[in-house]
Design a protein around this motif. Structure first.
Motif, PDB file in Angstrom:
ATOM      1  N   SER A   1       0.779  -1.299   0.072  1.00  0.00           N
ATOM      2  CA  SER A   1      -0.119  -0.068  -0.083  1.00  0.00           C
ATOM      3  C   SER A   1       0.929   1.442   0.116  1.00  0.00           C
ATOM      4  CB  SER A   1      -0.928  -0.022   1.126  1.00  0.00           C
ATOM      5  OG  SER A   1      -2.074  -1.158   1.016  1.00  0.00           O
TER       6      SER A   1
ATOM      7  N   ALA B   1       1.664   4.028  -3.192  1.00  0.00           N
ATOM      8  CA  ALA B   1       1.074   5.456  -3.051  1.00  0.00           C
ATOM      9  C   ALA B   1       2.472   6.350  -3.266  1.00  0.00           C
ATOM     10  CB  ALA B   1       0.686   5.772  -1.368  1.00  0.00           C
TER      11      ALA B   1
ATOM     12  N   THR C   1      -5.405  -0.637  -1.203  1.00  0.00           N
ATOM     13  CA  THR C   1      -5.457   0.346  -1.855  1.00  0.00           C
ATOM     14  C   THR C   1      -4.062   1.258  -1.534  1.00  0.00           C
ATOM     15  OG1 THR C   1      -6.761   1.292  -0.077  1.00  0.00           O
ATOM     16  CG2 THR C   1      -7.980   0.346  -2.062  1.00  0.00           C
TER      17      THR C   1
ATOM     18  N   ALA D   1      -5.631   7.000   4.071  1.00  0.00           N
ATOM     19  CA  ALA D   1      -5.670   6.328   2.479  1.00  0.00           C
ATOM     20  C   ALA D   1      -5.407   7.536   1.619  1.00  0.00           C
ATOM     21  CB  ALA D   1      -7.319   6.239   2.188  1.00  0.00           C
ATOM     22  N   VAL D   2      -4.730   7.080   0.398  1.00  0.00           N
ATOM     23  CA  VAL D   2      -4.277   7.880  -0.769  1.00  0.00           C
ATOM     24  C   VAL D   2      -5.151   7.642  -1.753  1.00  0.00           C
ATOM     25  CG1 VAL D   2      -2.185   8.544  -2.202  1.00  0.00           C
ATOM     26  CG2 VAL D   2      -2.208   8.067   0.359  1.00  0.00           C
ATOM     27  N   ASP D   3      -5.673   8.507  -2.676  1.00  0.00           N
ATOM     28  CA  ASP D   3      -6.221   8.076  -3.777  1.00  0.00           C
ATOM     29  C   ASP D   3      -5.203   7.521  -4.924  1.00  0.00           C
ATOM     30  OD1 ASP D   3      -8.985   9.006  -2.775  1.00  0.00           O
ATOM     31  OD2 ASP D   3      -8.403  11.085  -3.671  1.00  0.00           O
ATOM     32  N   PRO D   4      -5.833   6.242  -5.412  1.00  0.00           N
ATOM     33  CA  PRO D   4      -4.904   5.584  -6.564  1.00  0.00           C
ATOM     34  C   PRO D   4      -5.088   6.488  -7.793  1.00  0.00           C
ATOM     35  CG  PRO D   4      -7.204   4.538  -6.428  1.00  0.00           C
ATOM     36  CD  PRO D   4      -6.993   5.618  -5.169  1.00  0.00           C
ATOM     37  N   LYS D   5      -4.296   6.772  -8.629  1.00  0.00           N
ATOM     38  CA  LYS D   5      -4.167   7.308  -9.831  1.00  0.00           C
ATOM     39  C   LYS D   5      -4.569   6.551 -10.855  1.00  0.00           C
ATOM     40  CE  LYS D   5      -2.094  10.887  -7.787  1.00  0.00           C
ATOM     41  NZ  LYS D   5      -3.200  12.095  -7.452  1.00  0.00           N
ATOM     42  N   ASP D   6      -4.690   7.027 -12.140  1.00  0.00           N
ATOM     43  CA  ASP D   6      -5.321   6.248 -13.136  1.00  0.00           C
ATOM     44  C   ASP D   6      -4.562   5.519 -13.647  1.00  0.00           C
ATOM     45  OD1 ASP D   6      -7.353   8.071 -13.208  1.00  0.00           O
ATOM     46  OD2 ASP D   6      -6.471   9.358 -14.959  1.00  0.00           O
TER      47      ASP D   6
ATOM     48  N   CYS E   1      -6.805  -1.173  -8.235  1.00  0.00           N
ATOM     49  CA  CYS E   1      -6.668  -1.818  -6.990  1.00  0.00           C
ATOM     50  C   CYS E   1      -7.980  -2.823  -6.951  1.00  0.00           C
ATOM     51  CB  CYS E   1      -6.840  -0.801  -5.883  1.00  0.00           C
ATOM     52  SG  CYS E   1      -5.614   0.654  -5.895  1.00  0.00           S
TER      53      CYS E   1
ATOM     54  N   GLY F   1      -8.274   3.042 -10.212  1.00  0.00           N
ATOM     55  CA  GLY F   1      -9.085   3.119  -9.406  1.00  0.00           C
ATOM     56  C   GLY F   1      -9.418   1.951  -8.184  1.00  0.00           C
ATOM     57  N   VAL F   2     -10.310   2.079  -7.523  1.00  0.00           N
ATOM     58  CA  VAL F   2     -10.568   0.860  -6.666  1.00  0.00           C
ATOM     59  C   VAL F   2     -11.589   0.105  -7.055  1.00  0.00           C
ATOM     60  CG1 VAL F   2     -11.274   0.186  -4.155  1.00  0.00           C
ATOM     61  CG2 VAL F   2      -9.905   2.136  -4.585  1.00  0.00           C
TER      62      VAL F   2
END
Length: 364
Positions: A101, A105, A122, A130-135, A139, A290-291
């Motif tokens: 994870s 990130a 994620t 939490a860190v937003d996943p990039k394009d 995940c 994305g998730v």
């Protein structure tokens, strides 16, 4: 003369054709990479399932592939091997496990042209935020409560009334497996009009150990008939105890029937299918970061297809209960349904209100 010329022309064309085939070489640049989590690529779990997908796709498409084993199974070790993989030409990198994870990130923006497939996790910072996943990061999460439910249901329908659940670290994924297992056992017991006892514990680790084997042996020796081993390499300890006690076990994540003759079935996540599908998406430009939460509707979770170790529970029985899960006809309790201060506890009020035909002993 004309016949001779035609024959020579045909022969020259055949030779050119053969020569062209032999000159076409597979590109050995390892464009598809796997960075292993703790364990090996033959661990009968995430590493192996993910690697099988990498090898299958690479072989079908004539692409180079390679796996990288970190010197240390932590953020520094994972990062070093991701960097190594990129330097060697990797365009797709598979990271199988929640321990990646923080690494993802940290590297997702640095390597924007690389597609990452993160299994069961994620991105998160060093503090676990939490860190937003990039394009470029896919995940894959799973509804573990569904295969857990199916495993518990099958065990009771098979005739077992004294069950065990031995999870690793009490993370949401492990807890959901456990809660699903309890509910499946309860629903089967309710249908049969019987009562079932379940011993329930978390080991606090995903590693095998003599202590885990001893605990499992203690359960077996006091009447437990089958233990759901839910967490990495603790299966080795549970399987060993089952073999010595002549009792049964249930595997997790991958089909573990070859790991021990005691494995009745396995509650599975479709890691191989997930990895294969997303590698394909990366190369045909349909990859979507994305998730993504995968479940029975896409056949990403379920039990092993091998029913030879069952005597009563049949494939037909399984298909019926699988459809009820797939269609959401049964509401399965999850970690998210329990008060955050009691997550992991199998005897909280919401669970007690749900379970009518099982008695759970929480072995802390």
């Amino acid at each position: 003369m004309k016949k001779m010329f035609a024959s020579l022309l045909a022969l020259s064309l055949m030779l050119v054709g053969c020569g062209g085939g032999s000159d076409e070489k597979k590109d050995d640049t390892p464009v598809i990479a796997l960075v292993t989590d703790q364990g090996t690529i033959s661990d009968k779990s995430f590493n192996q399932s993910a690697w099988e997908a990498v090898e299958q796709y690479a072989k079908e498409k004539g692409l180079g592939n390679k796996y990288y084993k970190p010197a240390t199974f932590d953020t520094a070790g994972y990062t070093a091997q991701i960097e190594n993989a990129v330097d060697n030409g990797a365009k797709v990198i598979v990271c199988p496990g929640f321990k990646f994870s923080e690494t993802i990130a940290n590297v997702q923006e640095k390597y924007k042209d690389v597609k990452f497939i993160l299994i069961d996790a994620t991105p998160a910072d060093a503090k676990g935020n939490a860190v937003d996943p990039k394009d470029n990061v896919y995940c894959a999460l799973y509804k573990e409560q569904q295969p857990g439910y199916l495993a518990g249901y099958a065990a009771v329908k098979e005739g077992y009334t004294k069950l065990g659940f031995m999870g690793g670290i009490a993370l949401p994924a492990v807890i959901n497996y456990g809660y699903g297992y309890l509910q499946g056992a309860n629903d089967a017991a309710k249908e049969l009009g019987i009562n079932v006892e379940v011993k329930y514990a978390y080991t606090g680790t995903f590693n095998e150990s003599p202590d885990i084997k001893s605990k499992a042996a203690g359960w077996y020796n006091t009447g437990t008939e089958v233990i759901f081993s839910c967490g990495g390499q603790i299966c080795n300890s549970v399987f060993a105890a089952a073999e010595e006690s002549n009792k049964m076990s249930i595997g997790v994540d991958s089909d573990q029937k070859d790991a021990s003759k005691t494995v009745l079935t396995s509650a599975m996540k479709g890691v191989k299918k997930t990895v294969y599908d997303e590698i394909a998406a990366a190369f045909d430009n349909t990859f979507k970061g994305g998730v993504h939460t995968l479940d029975a509707t896409g056949n990403y979770v379920g039990l092993s297809e091998d029913f030879t170790r069952f005597k009563k529970f049949t494939k037909s029985d399984y298909d019926k209960v699988f459809e009820t899960v797939k269609s959401d006809k049964v509401k399965i309790v999850t970690n998210a349904d329990v008060d955050k201060n009691a997550q992991g506890d199998p005897n909280t009020k919401v669970l007690k209100d749900t379970f009518t035909n099982i008695k759970v002993t929480y072995d802390k």
